[in-house]
Design a protein around this motif. Structure first.
Motif, PDB file in Angstrom:
ATOM      1  N   LEU A   1       2.916   0.966  15.693  1.00 17.43           N
ATOM      2  CA  LEU A   1       1.481   0.778  15.538  1.00 17.43           C
ATOM      3  C   LEU A   1       1.182   0.113  14.201  1.00 17.43           C
ATOM      4  O   LEU A   1       1.275   0.744  13.138  1.00 17.43           O
ATOM      5  CB  LEU A   1       0.751   2.119  15.631  1.00 17.43           C
ATOM      6  CG  LEU A   1       0.938   2.901  16.950  1.00 17.43           C
ATOM      7  CD1 LEU A   1       0.269   4.263  16.841  1.00 17.43           C
ATOM      8  CD2 LEU A   1       0.370   2.105  18.115  1.00 17.43           C
ATOM      9  N   VAL A   2       0.811  -1.151  14.240  1.00 21.27           N
ATOM     10  CA  VAL A   2       0.517  -1.855  12.996  1.00 21.27           C
ATOM     11  C   VAL A   2      -0.692  -1.255  12.304  1.00 21.27           C
ATOM     12  O   VAL A   2      -0.822  -1.325  11.069  1.00 21.27           O
ATOM     13  CB  VAL A   2       0.318  -3.365  13.270  1.00 21.27           C
ATOM     14  CG1 VAL A   2      -1.023  -3.638  13.952  1.00 21.27           C
ATOM     15  CG2 VAL A   2       0.453  -4.168  11.983  1.00 21.27           C
ATOM     16  N   GLU A   3      -1.592  -0.613  13.077  1.00 24.30           N
ATOM     17  CA  GLU A   3      -2.784  -0.003  12.470  1.00 24.30           C
ATOM     18  C   GLU A   3      -2.443   1.178  11.567  1.00 24.30           C
ATOM     19  O   GLU A   3      -3.276   1.605  10.752  1.00 24.30           O
ATOM     20  CB  GLU A   3      -3.777   0.429  13.546  1.00 24.30           C
ATOM     21  CG  GLU A   3      -3.206   1.313  14.633  1.00 24.30           C
ATOM     22  CD  GLU A   3      -2.795   0.520  15.860  1.00 24.30           C
ATOM     23  OE1 GLU A   3      -2.967   1.053  16.977  1.00 24.30           O
ATOM     24  OE2 GLU A   3      -2.316  -0.633  15.711  1.00 24.30           O
ATOM     25  N   ASN A   4      -1.231   1.726  11.698  1.00 26.04           N
ATOM     26  CA  ASN A   4      -0.828   2.806  10.784  1.00 26.04           C
ATOM     27  C   ASN A   4      -0.734   2.316   9.341  1.00 26.04           C
ATOM     28  O   ASN A   4      -0.808   3.115   8.401  1.00 26.04           O
ATOM     29  CB  ASN A   4       0.520   3.394  11.219  1.00 26.04           C
ATOM     30  CG  ASN A   4       0.387   4.403  12.344  1.00 26.04           C
ATOM     31  OD1 ASN A   4      -0.693   4.972  12.555  1.00 26.04           O
ATOM     32  ND2 ASN A   4       1.466   4.628  13.082  1.00 26.04           N
TER      33      ASN A   4
ATOM     34  N   ARG B   1      -2.976   0.578   7.728  1.00 19.60           N
ATOM     35  CA  ARG B   1      -4.262   0.862   7.082  1.00 19.60           C
ATOM     36  C   ARG B   1      -4.370   2.339   6.721  1.00 19.60           C
ATOM     37  O   ARG B   1      -4.849   2.696   5.647  1.00 19.60           O
ATOM     38  CB  ARG B   1      -5.434   0.434   7.962  1.00 19.60           C
ATOM     39  CG  ARG B   1      -6.803   0.792   7.365  1.00 19.60           C
ATOM     40  CD  ARG B   1      -7.939   0.090   8.034  1.00 19.60           C
ATOM     41  NE  ARG B   1      -7.912  -1.338   7.735  1.00 19.60           N
ATOM     42  CZ  ARG B   1      -8.356  -1.871   6.596  1.00 19.60           C
ATOM     43  NH1 ARG B   1      -8.844  -1.092   5.635  1.00 19.60           N
ATOM     44  NH2 ARG B   1      -8.304  -3.168   6.405  1.00 19.60           N
ATOM     45  N   MET B   2      -3.919   3.208   7.624  1.00 22.20           N
ATOM     46  CA  MET B   2      -3.960   4.640   7.346  1.00 22.20           C
ATOM     47  C   MET B   2      -3.148   4.962   6.083  1.00 22.20           C
ATOM     48  O   MET B   2      -3.613   5.687   5.192  1.00 22.20           O
ATOM     49  CB  MET B   2      -3.396   5.426   8.521  1.00 22.20           C
ATOM     50  CG  MET B   2      -3.293   6.926   8.261  1.00 22.20           C
ATOM     51  SD  MET B   2      -2.357   7.794   9.534  1.00 22.20           S
ATOM     52  CE  MET B   2      -0.710   7.089   9.291  1.00 22.20           C
TER      53      MET B   2
ATOM     54  N   GLU C   1       4.559  -9.269  12.259  1.00 21.06           N
ATOM     55  CA  GLU C   1       3.163  -8.835  12.252  1.00 21.06           C
ATOM     56  C   GLU C   1       2.931  -7.820  11.137  1.00 21.06           C
ATOM     57  O   GLU C   1       1.902  -7.853  10.450  1.00 21.06           O
ATOM     58  CB  GLU C   1       2.821  -8.224  13.618  1.00 21.06           C
ATOM     59  CG  GLU C   1       1.378  -7.838  13.789  1.00 21.06           C
ATOM     60  CD  GLU C   1       1.095  -7.203  15.145  1.00 21.06           C
ATOM     61  OE1 GLU C   1      -0.061  -6.803  15.360  1.00 21.06           O
ATOM     62  OE2 GLU C   1       2.032  -7.096  15.979  1.00 21.06           O
TER      63      GLU C   1
ATOM     64  N   GLU D   1       0.382  -8.137   7.935  1.00 20.87           N
ATOM     65  CA  GLU D   1      -0.666  -7.132   7.734  1.00 20.87           C
ATOM     66  C   GLU D   1      -0.527  -6.457   6.373  1.00 20.87           C
ATOM     67  O   GLU D   1      -1.522  -6.139   5.727  1.00 20.87           O
ATOM     68  CB  GLU D   1      -0.624  -6.086   8.858  1.00 20.87           C
ATOM     69  CG  GLU D   1      -1.692  -5.005   8.784  1.00 20.87           C
ATOM     70  CD  GLU D   1      -3.109  -5.523   8.998  1.00 20.87           C
ATOM     71  OE1 GLU D   1      -4.052  -4.707   8.922  1.00 20.87           O
ATOM     72  OE2 GLU D   1      -3.282  -6.744   9.231  1.00 20.87           O
TER      73      GLU D   1
END
Length: 594
Positions: free
Chosen positions: A389-392, A394-395, A433, A437
């Motif tokens: 999960l690339v969104e991790n 940001r977390m 990716e 990011e």
């Protein structure tokens, strides 16, 4: 004949005029403060004036430390010292060596023993140069886990020469032979094989302490001198302080050497006060299964007391996640574990708000130092923590993470590892990716542990400089975890920085011999190859990072001392100790705003 100290004519006005008109030299030219351990007789803390005179003549400022065992007071006194001389005196209590006393044991003063051992521990913890003389030589050996004869004449089991002379102290009574090869005494005495010494003892060093080597021996085989193999700690069995003030050039050279070590250490301390010092990689959260407390010396190599003793301003504590299975449940567990470890580091700020702050930017690190506190920065070792999960990213960024090491030992969903099977031949599509990011979020991309194929593809994909948070030079130690000269050149060409790793196997192929000297060779190699702007320090402490002479955070100042000895300037040292990393960190964090 005792050398008489200068006494002025008894004129009060002239004396006060001289004192009031004296202008101290600049700080850098001030004599180093040399503590002298006191003897104890008839309730008095005292010392022979020859100790004081020998230190004065060599350019030091002698400070007599009274025989007390108050830990708070001794800590304050020792913290201000630049060097320490452990003086002579009576016998050592054999109970400290887990031995019972033999009949030939003479006067023992357990209070003096306790005082000396506290002094030595405090000084050694702070890396203060130490010189031991006679009893000081013996108690130093005890302090570092060596052994002593309670009485050489009854325990040595061979014929001995006379080790307690009746001659005046300033006269030599026998010879000692200097051990061959590279050692400090040989250097101090210009390669001489034998020197003349005086002798006043019946106890002596038996087995030299671990980490030390014998450097001189009497004709009967009794140890006469020893030194630490990497640190500026040495001892002699004779009494050079009695001979030096009478003009003995060899003994004067011995004190001059110690004072020069102290002067260099004082300079290192002053530099650490002015610059920002950063260790870019420690695995401390890994060694504790649950909650931990870096305010105490709990068994790890990195904590606030060690940072204070070693004068280190900031350290990156990483959430290390060993490479595991890559099914959905395992990936979720890896992410959860990383979060839990990071939260344990962040919890330290609530435990010690007066001593440390979690830092996320270069400016915060500088501000925290200015406040007299330590900065703890966050990192993740192994992008396995991201799952798929690339969104991790940001977390983790919002949690305060400043860098992520893309992999560890084994390929993951991001890239190939230096210890992997070349699954992706570099970066995976997901990995590309992730790098983009990380650039967008201002998270440093760390390529330590990455395969060469991964390294070069990261350079192609990343729009910002990259770091190697804990990697050394493969040209000096051929290990796949280290960087080749070509990699180092490519890293520098993109503006990145390689942080020298202090892990034994990455510093010397003969791991048990890996030392501070080897680490300095790696620094020198990288500086010579790509310049001073692309090297730093990432200890890997608590992740098995450990070298002879530099095995914990409180010993990191030894690197500075050695860099000074190598001829590096303060500006060079500023760059190595954090300036280069802060430059890269700033460029990366500024990138999203461009």
């Amino acid at each position: 004949m005792l050398k008489i100290m200068k006494v002025r004519r008894p004129n009060l006005e002239a004396l006060y005029k001289e004192v009031d008109n004296y202008i101290p030299a600049k700080e850098s030219l001030q004599p180093p403060r040399i503590g002298i351990s006191a003897n104890r007789r008839d309730g008095l803390s005292c010392i022979a004036e020859t100790y004081v005179q020998a230190v004065l003549d060599a350019g030091g400022a002698p400070v007599l430390i009274p025989v007390i065992t108050d830990l708070k007071a001794l800590t304050v006194l020792v913290s201000e010292l630049d060097g320490l001389v452990m003086s002579g005196g009576g016998d050592i209590n054999p109970l400290y060596l887990h031995e019972e006393p033999i009949p030939q044991l003479q006067d023992v003063d357990t209070l003096r023993d306790e005082y000396d051992l506290i002094l030595l521990r405090l000084a050694a913890n702070r890396q203060i140069p130490i010189m031991g003389i006679c009893r000081g030589h013996q108690i130093m050996n005890v302090a570092f886990e060596g052994s002593v004869y309670q009485d050489i004449h009854s325990q040595a089991n061979h014929a001995l020469l006379k080790h307690s002379q009746t001659l005046a102290r300033e006269y030599p009574s026998h010879t000692v032979t200097l051990e061959p090869g590279m050692n400090r005494l040989r250097t101090i005495f210009n390669g001489e094989e034998q020197i003349l010494v005086n002798s006043f003892h019946h106890q002596a060093v038996k087995e030299v302490a671990p980490g030390f080597r014998a450097t001189a021996t009497a004709p009967d085989g009794i140890n006469e001198a020893m030194e630490h193999t990497e640190k500026t700690i040495f001892g002699v069995q004779w009494h050079p302080e009695a001979m030096a003030p009478q003009g003995d050039e060899a003994m004067k050279a011995l004190f001059a050497y110690h004072i020069e070590n102290a002067r260099r250490f004082a300079k290192a301390k002053a530099i650490h006060q002015r610059i920002v010092t950063i260790d870019s990689h420690t695995d401390t959260p890994m060694i504790f299964p649950g909650e931990f407390n870096i305010g105490e010396k709990e068994g790890g190599k990195v904590n606030l007391p060690f940072m204070e003793e070693g004068r280190i301003d900031a350290t990156f504590m990483v959430a290390y996640i060993p490479q595991g299975k890559r099914d959905e449940a395992s990936l979720q567990a890896a992410t959860a574990y990383a979060i839990e470890r990071l939260n344990q580091v962040k919890r330290q700020q609530t435990l010690h708000p007066d001593r440390m702050v979690i830092a996320t930017t270069p400016q915060e690190i500088r501000t925290i130092k200015a406040q007299g506190k330590k900065a703890i920065c966050l990192g993740i070792e192994n992008g396995y923590a991201l799952g798929k999960l690339v969104e991790n990213l940001r977390m983790f960024k919002e949690m305060g993470v400043s860098y992520i090491t893309l992999c560890h030992n084994g390929d993951n969903d991001i890239c190939d590892s230096a210890r992997g099977k070349q699954e992706w031949k570099g970066l995976s599509p997901f990995g590309k990716e992730v790098v983009k990011e990380m650039n967008r979020l201002g998270i440093m991309v760390d390529i330590s542990h990455a395969a060469e194929s991964t390294f070069y593809q990261v350079l192609e994909v990343s729009e910002t400089p990259i770091i190697a948070s804990h990697s050394s030079a493969r040209a000096l130690c051929d290990h796949p975890r280290n960087l080749t000269d070509d990699q180092l050149k490519a890293l520098a060409a993109q503006g990145g920085v390689a942080q020298i790793c202090l892990y034994k196997g990455f510093i010397n192929k003969e791991e048990e011999k890996a030392s501070l000297s080897d680490a300095i060779r790696h620094i020198n190699h990288i500086v010579d190859l790509i310049g001073i702007d692309h090297v730093g320090i990432g200890s890997d402490f608590d992740g098995d990072g450990e070298l002879i002479g530099c095995s914990a955070t409180n010993e990191l100042i030894n690197i500075t001392v050695r860099l000074l000895e190598e001829g590096y300037t303060e500006e060079d040292i500023r760059k190595i100790w954090g300036g280069n990393l802060l430059r890269v960190m700033t460029a990366i964090q500024d990138f999203p705003n461009k």
